[in-house]
Design a protein around this motif. Structure first.
Motif, PDB file in Angstrom:
ATOM      1  N   GLY A 193      45.541  39.912  45.731  1.00  0.00           N
ATOM      2  CA  GLY A 193      46.452  38.792  45.496  1.00  0.00           C
ATOM      3  C   GLY A 193      47.743  38.944  46.272  1.00  0.00           C
ATOM      4  O   GLY A 193      48.269  37.979  46.826  1.00  0.00           O
TER       5      GLY A 193
ATOM      6  N   ILE B 251      36.118  44.198  45.549  1.00  0.00           N
ATOM      7  CA  ILE B 251      36.880  43.955  44.315  1.00  0.00           C
ATOM      8  C   ILE B 251      35.977  44.173  43.102  1.00  0.00           C
ATOM      9  O   ILE B 251      36.355  44.851  42.142  1.00  0.00           O
ATOM     10  CB  ILE B 251      37.479  42.535  44.305  1.00  0.00           C
ATOM     11  N   ASP B 252      34.762  43.621  43.149  1.00  0.00           N
ATOM     12  CA  ASP B 252      33.814  43.780  42.033  1.00  0.00           C
ATOM     13  C   ASP B 252      33.467  45.239  41.769  1.00  0.00           C
ATOM     14  O   ASP B 252      33.206  45.626  40.635  1.00  0.00           O
ATOM     15  CB  ASP B 252      32.520  43.004  42.302  1.00  0.00           C
TER      16      ASP B 252
ATOM     17  N   ASP C 263      35.301  40.440  48.226  1.00  0.00           N
ATOM     18  CA  ASP C 263      35.004  40.206  46.809  1.00  0.00           C
ATOM     19  C   ASP C 263      34.074  41.291  46.265  1.00  0.00           C
ATOM     20  O   ASP C 263      34.232  41.744  45.125  1.00  0.00           O
ATOM     21  CB  ASP C 263      34.382  38.820  46.631  1.00  0.00           C
TER      22      ASP C 263
ATOM     23  N   SER D 145      41.760  46.287  44.063  1.00  0.00           N
ATOM     24  CA  SER D 145      42.126  45.588  42.829  1.00  0.00           C
ATOM     25  C   SER D 145      42.419  44.128  43.130  1.00  0.00           C
ATOM     26  O   SER D 145      42.856  43.782  44.229  1.00  0.00           O
ATOM     27  CB  SER D 145      43.347  46.244  42.177  1.00  0.00           C
ATOM     28  N   LYS D 146      42.193  43.275  42.149  1.00  0.00           N
ATOM     29  CA  LYS D 146      42.510  41.849  42.314  1.00  0.00           C
ATOM     30  C   LYS D 146      43.994  41.678  42.590  1.00  0.00           C
ATOM     31  O   LYS D 146      44.392  40.825  43.373  1.00  0.00           O
ATOM     32  CB  LYS D 146      42.125  41.068  41.063  1.00  0.00           C
ATOM     33  N   GLU D 147      44.802  42.510  41.946  1.00  0.00           N
ATOM     34  CA  GLU D 147      46.249  42.409  42.134  1.00  0.00           C
ATOM     35  C   GLU D 147      46.630  42.717  43.583  1.00  0.00           C
ATOM     36  O   GLU D 147      47.434  42.022  44.182  1.00  0.00           O
ATOM     37  CB  GLU D 147      46.990  43.369  41.187  1.00  0.00           C
TER      38      GLU D 147
ATOM     39  N   LEU E  40      37.227  34.890  43.646  1.00  0.00           N
ATOM     40  CA  LEU E  40      38.129  35.970  43.255  1.00  0.00           C
ATOM     41  C   LEU E  40      38.437  35.964  41.773  1.00  0.00           C
ATOM     42  O   LEU E  40      39.075  36.891  41.283  1.00  0.00           O
ATOM     43  CB  LEU E  40      39.443  35.861  44.046  1.00  0.00           C
ATOM     44  N   SER E  41      37.982  34.942  41.057  1.00  0.00           N
ATOM     45  CA  SER E  41      38.233  34.814  39.614  1.00  0.00           C
ATOM     46  C   SER E  41      39.707  34.960  39.284  1.00  0.00           C
ATOM     47  O   SER E  41      40.093  35.633  38.343  1.00  0.00           O
ATOM     48  CB  SER E  41      37.434  35.868  38.844  1.00  0.00           C
ATOM     49  N   ILE E  42      40.542  34.350  40.101  1.00  0.00           N
ATOM     50  CA  ILE E  42      41.987  34.432  39.881  1.00  0.00           C
ATOM     51  C   ILE E  42      42.420  33.242  39.072  1.00  0.00           C
ATOM     52  O   ILE E  42      42.054  32.154  39.274  1.00  0.00           O
ATOM     53  CB  ILE E  42      42.736  34.503  41.228  1.00  0.00           C
TER      54      ILE E  42
END
Length: 194
Positions: A154, A143-144, A140, A149-151, A192-194
């Motif tokens: 994911g 990612i931050d 995380d 990337s979050k993608e 992950l704020s998904i």
């Protein structure tokens, strides 16, 4: 004119140095991300936690108090007992059945009280999930900081995000995916704020 040329060359040189610096940091970040994802995949605690999340019962690798590695059966009740809050007694866990709680049955035979305690296996599983969530926190952070990337995460973690985020279907038994298990693991979505 030479002063102008000097200024232009200095500016171009400065831009080139900044580009090299950015490129070097970017490459270091990519290496760090690749290393972290590789460590994530190879970490025994991560693999054990994911096995528990996926299968909800079965045999898991376990390191006992003497440091000996063995395979231990781990069931749905064990999962709920291991990941319960410290203030919750064993008997307060949803779906608790004393005769299915091997640790409590053993304590009962020895006339010992264990309702507030965690068994050695439960401590081990708590440590496994602590290590698993610690790895997710490191990812995380990457990612931050825009390194991963979050993608991409994911896609990399899609199966597990599906398993963790899947809502219980009407035909699912309590053992397949309980509300307690879902609520415990929905944490991954939050970080992950998904």
């Amino acid at each position: 004119m030479t002063d102008w040329a000097t200024v232009v060359l200095t500016a171009v040189g400065g831009v080139f140095v900044l580009y090299q610096y950015w490129r070097s940091n970017h490459e270091a970040g990519v290496r760090a991300a690749a290393d972290e994802l590789e460590k994530f995949n190879q970490d025994d605690s991560v693999r054990t936690a994911l096995r528990i999340v996926d299968w909800h019962s079965g045999y898991i690798p376990y390191v006992n108090e003497a440091g000996v590695r063995e395979r231990r059966y781990f069931g749905t009740l064990d999962y709920h007992l291991a990941l319960r809050p410290h203030v919750k007694k064993r008997s307060e866990v949803d779906g608790y059945i004393l005769t299915e709680d091997g640790y409590a049955m053993e304590a009962s035979r020895n006339r010992k009280e264990c309702n507030d305690l965690f068994s050695p296996l439960e401590h081990y599983v708590r440590d496994v999930f602590d290590a698993f969530l610690g790895r997710l926190e490191r990812i995380d952070l990457l990612i931050d900081n825009g390194v991963i990337s979050k993608e991409y995460f994911g896609e990399f973690f899609s199966y597990w995000l599906h398993v963790i985020g899947n809502k219980k279907k009407e035909d699912d038994s309590e053992a397949q995916f309980s509300k307690v298990k879902h609520d415990t693991l929905v944490f991954v979505y939050k970080i992950l704020s998904i």
